[in-house]
Write an enzyme that holds these catalytic residues in place. Sequence first.
Site, PDB file in Angstrom:
ATOM      1  N   ARG B  19       0.837  -1.207   0.000  1.00 14.36           N
ATOM      2  CA  ARG B  19       0.000   0.000   0.000  1.00 14.36           C
ATOM      3  C   ARG B  19       0.878   1.266   0.000  1.00 14.36           C
ATOM      4  O   ARG B  19       1.010   1.928  -1.018  1.00 14.36           O
ATOM      5  CB  ARG B  19      -0.927   0.006   1.225  1.00 14.36           C
ATOM      6  CG  ARG B  19      -2.175   0.874   1.080  1.00 14.36           C
ATOM      7  CD  ARG B  19      -1.955   2.382   1.137  1.00 14.36           C
ATOM      8  NE  ARG B  19      -1.312   2.824   2.374  1.00 14.36           N
ATOM      9  CZ  ARG B  19      -0.913   4.078   2.583  1.00 14.36           C
ATOM     10  NH1 ARG B  19      -1.074   5.009   1.648  1.00 14.36           N
ATOM     11  NH2 ARG B  19      -0.319   4.406   3.716  1.00 14.36           N
ATOM     12  N   ASP B  20       1.509   1.569   1.106  1.00 12.13           N
ATOM     13  CA  ASP B  20       2.311   2.785   1.209  1.00 12.13           C
ATOM     14  C   ASP B  20       3.414   2.793   0.151  1.00 12.13           C
ATOM     15  O   ASP B  20       3.732   3.842  -0.431  1.00 12.13           O
ATOM     16  CB  ASP B  20       2.919   2.865   2.619  1.00 12.13           C
ATOM     17  CG  ASP B  20       3.613   4.188   2.901  1.00 12.13           C
ATOM     18  OD1 ASP B  20       3.514   5.111   2.071  1.00 12.13           O
ATOM     19  OD2 ASP B  20       4.260   4.312   3.952  1.00 12.13           O
ATOM     20  N   CYS B 244      12.168   5.440  -3.846  1.00  9.00           N
ATOM     21  CA  CYS B 244      13.193   5.350  -4.882  1.00  9.00           C
ATOM     22  C   CYS B 244      14.208   6.464  -4.692  1.00  9.00           C
ATOM     23  O   CYS B 244      13.862   7.635  -4.777  1.00  9.00           O
ATOM     24  CB  CYS B 244      12.565   5.478  -6.249  1.00  9.00           C
ATOM     25  SG  CYS B 244      13.803   5.611  -7.530  1.00  9.00           S
ATOM     26  N   ASN B 253      10.897   4.998   2.207  1.00 17.16           N
ATOM     27  CA  ASN B 253      10.486   4.058   3.235  1.00 17.16           C
ATOM     28  C   ASN B 253      11.659   3.226   3.750  1.00 17.16           C
ATOM     29  O   ASN B 253      12.492   2.780   2.973  1.00 17.16           O
ATOM     30  CB  ASN B 253       9.454   3.077   2.652  1.00 17.16           C
ATOM     31  CG  ASN B 253       8.034   3.519   2.923  1.00 17.16           C
ATOM     32  OD1 ASN B 253       7.674   3.763   4.064  1.00 17.16           O
ATOM     33  ND2 ASN B 253       7.250   3.645   1.869  1.00 17.16           N
TER      34      ASN B 253
END
Lengths: 316, 316
Positions: B19-20, B244, B253
Amino acid sequence: MSAASEARPQVLVTEVGPRDGLQNEKAAVPTEAKVRFVDALVAAGVRQIETTSFVNPKRVPAMADAADVFALLPRRPGVRYVALVPNLKGYERARAAGCDAIALFTAASEGFARANINMTIEQSLAGFRDIAKAAAADGVSMRGYVSTVFACPYDGPTAPDQVLKVTEALLDLGCYEVSLGDTIGVGTPTDTHRLLGILLRYLPSRMLALHFHDTWGMAVANVVAGLEDGLRSFDASAGGLGGCPYAPSASGNLATEDLVYLLDHLGYDTGIDLDALVSAGDVISPFLDHPLPGRVHQAVQSQRARRAQLAATEAS
Amino acid sequence: MSAASEARPQVLVTEVGPRDGLQNEKAAVPTEAKVRFVDALVAAGVRQIETTSFVNPKRVPAMADAADVFALLPRRPGVRYVALVPNLKGYERARAAGCDAIALFTAASEGFARANINMTIEQSLAGFRDIAKAAAADGVSMRGYVSTVFACPYDGPTAPDQVLKVTEALLDLGCYEVSLGDTIGVGTPTDTHRLLGILLRYLPSRMLALHFHDTWGMAVANVVAGLEDGLRSFDASAGGLGGCPYAPSASGNLATEDLVYLLDHLGYDTGIDLDALVSAGDVISPFLDHPLPGRVHQAVQSQRARRAQLAATEAS
């Protein structure tokens, strides 16, 4: 330096990008660019810098211009320009080039010493004795490096006692500081605390530095562990130079920007300006075949790009 | 699970990649690949996973197939498949799709709430009250998210008291856990200790999770700080998906592999197999326009490539 920064505890950041970094990059970098890179790093506030390496040019072509780098380099006051020398011949070349601070490199594991310098650890230390004698006579300062302090790609885990033994040998030779390298970047804070727990029983923290690779993403956390144990000297490579995460041979040097960002926010004084440090990376970046992988480097570049875009939008 | 791993303290890793992560990637990923990705993560040992988001498909086209993902997904026992729902309409779609665990997302700063969900914080909490009522009646569990817990890109530094207030509001609504997000990845261990020092005066550690972004390279060090303060629940994204480092919009993340590598080596039990986790990343990687940026993901891939090369050499 502001009054505020004078009040903060100091940490010495040793920039290793021009040597450890560039030596592990595939791209050939012109001597003039190396010199501009070193000087930009010094302008950003770096006070100890691994400048080049007087190794066999046939074995390490990237460092064949070591003497030229030293000849062209503006020498700023208060900065220690260190050159790696593998043997007496390298030492003599370094001296002829005007170098007054050298680095001696050995390992804590026999497998890595054999693969990397083609000697036993004891043979490498024996060779250093001749260099140390000459350096003492010449007033040249010596920094020691011990690699594979947690594990070796050939021998597996390294015994802390072995690291202690090699570190003591380098200090006995007259090194003012020994840098402990996690060459393959596998260590975690637990490993750092365990190793320092043993070393600091016998050695003063001010004679030890830590050299982490970020191959497994643990470098920043390991620096925090080292700080907790009282260490105040850390190596890093501008932009993560030498540690390209896209390449299978990634060595993964801790990026100097990541280190300085951490230290700034933990309340330490490095004397280094983060923005100028990022700009120093931009001096070398055009000569590489990939973007600099350091996260803070990329975050600052993104911020700059967004601001430039915003300014362009407002101007139009 | 081996006897040895049972003796180690457990840490809950919440996988947020599907999701995130995917929501912040440019590439369009087929529903079937998303389902395979989720199931590979679960096969690797993930027990709580942010599966998809029932948001307005016009606003977030990447998540338009949320119901299909749930319809196709094999539901393994002991796994909590969480879906983000922004409002009652989203909740009803999630329920119709068979979802029994939802995530409620708000912020600790008004600027971010306005930009991200187009509401004040109080308006978002008011909306959640209707959802919470329905969820309680339906036996649906709720996880809360508070973003910008250290700083906001619009409002600057966030006051810990504000984080406390929003976290308490989410717990009062019936959330079993609230995940504290450093949305822009600027926090350091000092910030983590400061925030938790305040929150843990009022809230039990078992109701808090930490969600770090690695934009400034601090995520792993922040996890160590959270562990030191007694937290045992952390969010991360497989391979660093959604972060990225090459793109100017890098969200960064924390990579699940980096988190699991750390936890394994610090002696915690996550129930996740690192090698299988890396392989789960390979399920989604071919659909992206860049390699997965996670350090451990890349290091394991490099190891595998070297071993394959060695095996090929030995066979020839």
